[in-house]
Design an enzyme around this catalytic site. Sequence first.
Site, PDB file in Angstrom:
ATOM      1  N   GLU A   1     -33.882  29.375  22.082  1.00  0.00           N
ATOM      2  CA  GLU A   1     -33.767  29.777  20.662  1.00  0.00           C
ATOM      3  C   GLU A   1     -34.649  28.869  19.827  1.00  0.00           C
ATOM      4  O   GLU A   1     -34.158  28.039  19.060  1.00  0.00           O
ATOM      5  CB  GLU A   1     -32.301  29.677  20.194  1.00  0.00           C
TER       6      GLU A   1
ATOM      7  N   GLU B   1     -22.730  27.557  24.325  1.00  0.00           N
ATOM      8  CA  GLU B   1     -22.223  26.446  23.484  1.00  0.00           C
ATOM      9  C   GLU B   1     -20.779  26.043  23.797  1.00  0.00           C
ATOM     10  O   GLU B   1     -19.953  25.942  22.888  1.00  0.00           O
ATOM     11  CB  GLU B   1     -22.362  26.824  22.002  1.00  0.00           C
TER      12      GLU B   1
HETATM   13  O1  9MR Z   1     -29.020  34.169  14.313  1.00  0.00           O
HETATM   14  C1  9MR Z   1     -27.687  34.647  14.535  1.00  0.00           C
HETATM   15  C2  9MR Z   1     -27.099  35.157  13.256  1.00  0.00           C
HETATM   16  O2  9MR Z   1     -27.819  36.299  12.819  1.00  0.00           O
HETATM   17  C3  9MR Z   1     -25.628  35.524  13.465  1.00  0.00           C
HETATM   18  O3  9MR Z   1     -25.054  35.882  12.236  1.00  0.00           O
HETATM   19  C4  9MR Z   1     -24.882  34.337  14.057  1.00  0.00           C
HETATM   20  C5  9MR Z   1     -23.428  34.684  14.376  1.00  0.00           C
HETATM   21  O4  9MR Z   1     -23.332  35.693  15.345  1.00  0.00           O
HETATM   22  O5  9MR Z   1     -25.509  33.907  15.252  1.00  0.00           O
HETATM   23  C6  9MR Z   1     -26.849  33.502  15.080  1.00  0.00           C
HETATM   24  O6  9MR Z   1     -27.367  33.139  16.341  1.00  0.00           O
HETATM   25  C7  9MR Z   1     -26.831  31.982  16.951  1.00  0.00           C
HETATM   26  C8  9MR Z   1     -26.805  32.218  18.428  1.00  0.00           C
HETATM   27  O7  9MR Z   1     -26.056  33.367  18.713  1.00  0.00           O
HETATM   28  C9  9MR Z   1     -26.265  31.029  19.178  1.00  0.00           C
HETATM   29  N1  9MR Z   1     -26.980  29.838  18.837  1.00  0.00           N
HETATM   30  C10 9MR Z   1     -27.115  29.539  17.437  1.00  0.00           C
HETATM   31  C11 9MR Z   1     -27.710  30.748  16.712  1.00  0.00           C
HETATM   32  C12 9MR Z   1     -27.900  30.432  15.250  1.00  0.00           C
HETATM   33  O8  9MR Z   1     -26.652  30.190  14.654  1.00  0.00           O
END
Ligand code: 9MR
Length: 386
Positions: free
Chosen positions: A295, A172
């Site tokens: 994802e 991102e």
């Molecule tokens: O699903 C993830 C959540 O459990 C975490 O708290 C969060 C922060 O680390 O990240 C979420 O995953 C994200 C991913 O790492 C990157 N793309 C977006 C995902 C959803 O926010």
Amino acid sequence: MRKNYLLTRRGLLCLCLGTLASIGTLAKSTAFNNQVRDFTAVGEASLKERAAAKGLIYGSVGKYRTLSSDAEFSSRFPQECAMLVASNELKWRGIRPSPDRFDFTKGDWLAEFASRHNMLFRGHTLVWHNGLPEWFQEKVNSQNAERMLVDHIKKVAGHYAGKIHSWDVVNEAVYPTHGRAEGLRDSPWLEFLGLDYIELAFRAAREADPKALLVYNENHLWYEGQLRANTPTGEAKRTAVLKLLERLKSKGTPIDVLGIQGHLRGHQLDQLHPKKLRAFLTDVANLDLKIMVTELDVRDHKLPKDIDVRDRLVAKAYEDFLSVVLDEPAVMAVFTWGLSDRDTWLSRVARRKDGLPVRPLPLDAQLNRKLAWNAMARAFDNAPMR
Ligand code: 9MR
């Protein structure tokens, strides 16, 4: 007179709608109606088998917390998945409790679980503006950022070298409305290291693990409009990502794959423009890159409460998106962001106002296959052979 007339008509309409809603048929009588789509999937083969039959890999993110404590879930997971994606456990916050200490305990457990069940293992993510530990702000600055970043990648990617299929090296990094050069997102890495931090990260990752596929992972590429005011449109994001990929390739950066996050929104499927997305995938493939759907899940918090209607709309989102994406032969893998509604980040961040549990994933909370599972099965069955 005219106004009264309109009000009366509107009042009548509200009354009718209210009555329909109260007998539970509103959802089925609106544009949400999706009864005509046939989601029949032929046979009982798992998602991983159907994907593999087309030369694709299907897998899911799986959390240490759930897999290590829920025996039913952990035995079901490898039946559907050919790959385990490790996420929070491998983020900076999960793996680096202090500047000098790395804690591989949970990541190692997941790697071992994947290996024991003949699953591939995949890592997310080495560089992100988010998921950073609390000490980061105090300890990282423009003087030491390069060393911190390169050391981190060498240590973490080096630790899993030989065990990992692919790494989301950078996650991102593009956000055109931040108004920065090249459409990059405001992030500590950009602030401390400038534009070249992305290239630096990929080079360090290749050095640490020459065999892993190296992925640049990005969100909302499928989404046409703006999520909110001041967020980039899909078009702006796709253009900036393409420019970034072109620049990386022209500099000989060791990047293998674009990861397309598939956080779909069941109530905003009109934001999916198949032709534009499909053309973008061709452009990416023409850069000699592979593509992964990284994802995938479908928010259902704004869909009707009727489970049958809701599940159909979620399934429709899966099928509509995957049928566009899998048409591109460079797409090599699909990963959902969770396998079962039992364990999804959306039950925290996209709750339903009616308090009902969300249903964004292929299996329900009892681990039964839902229409979303059928939709994925059908998309794999209908995909061209790789
Ligand atoms: O699903 C993830 C959540 O459990 C975490 O708290 C969060 C922060 O680390 O990240 C979420 O995953 C994200 C991913 O790492 C990157 N793309 C977006 C995902 C959803 O926010």
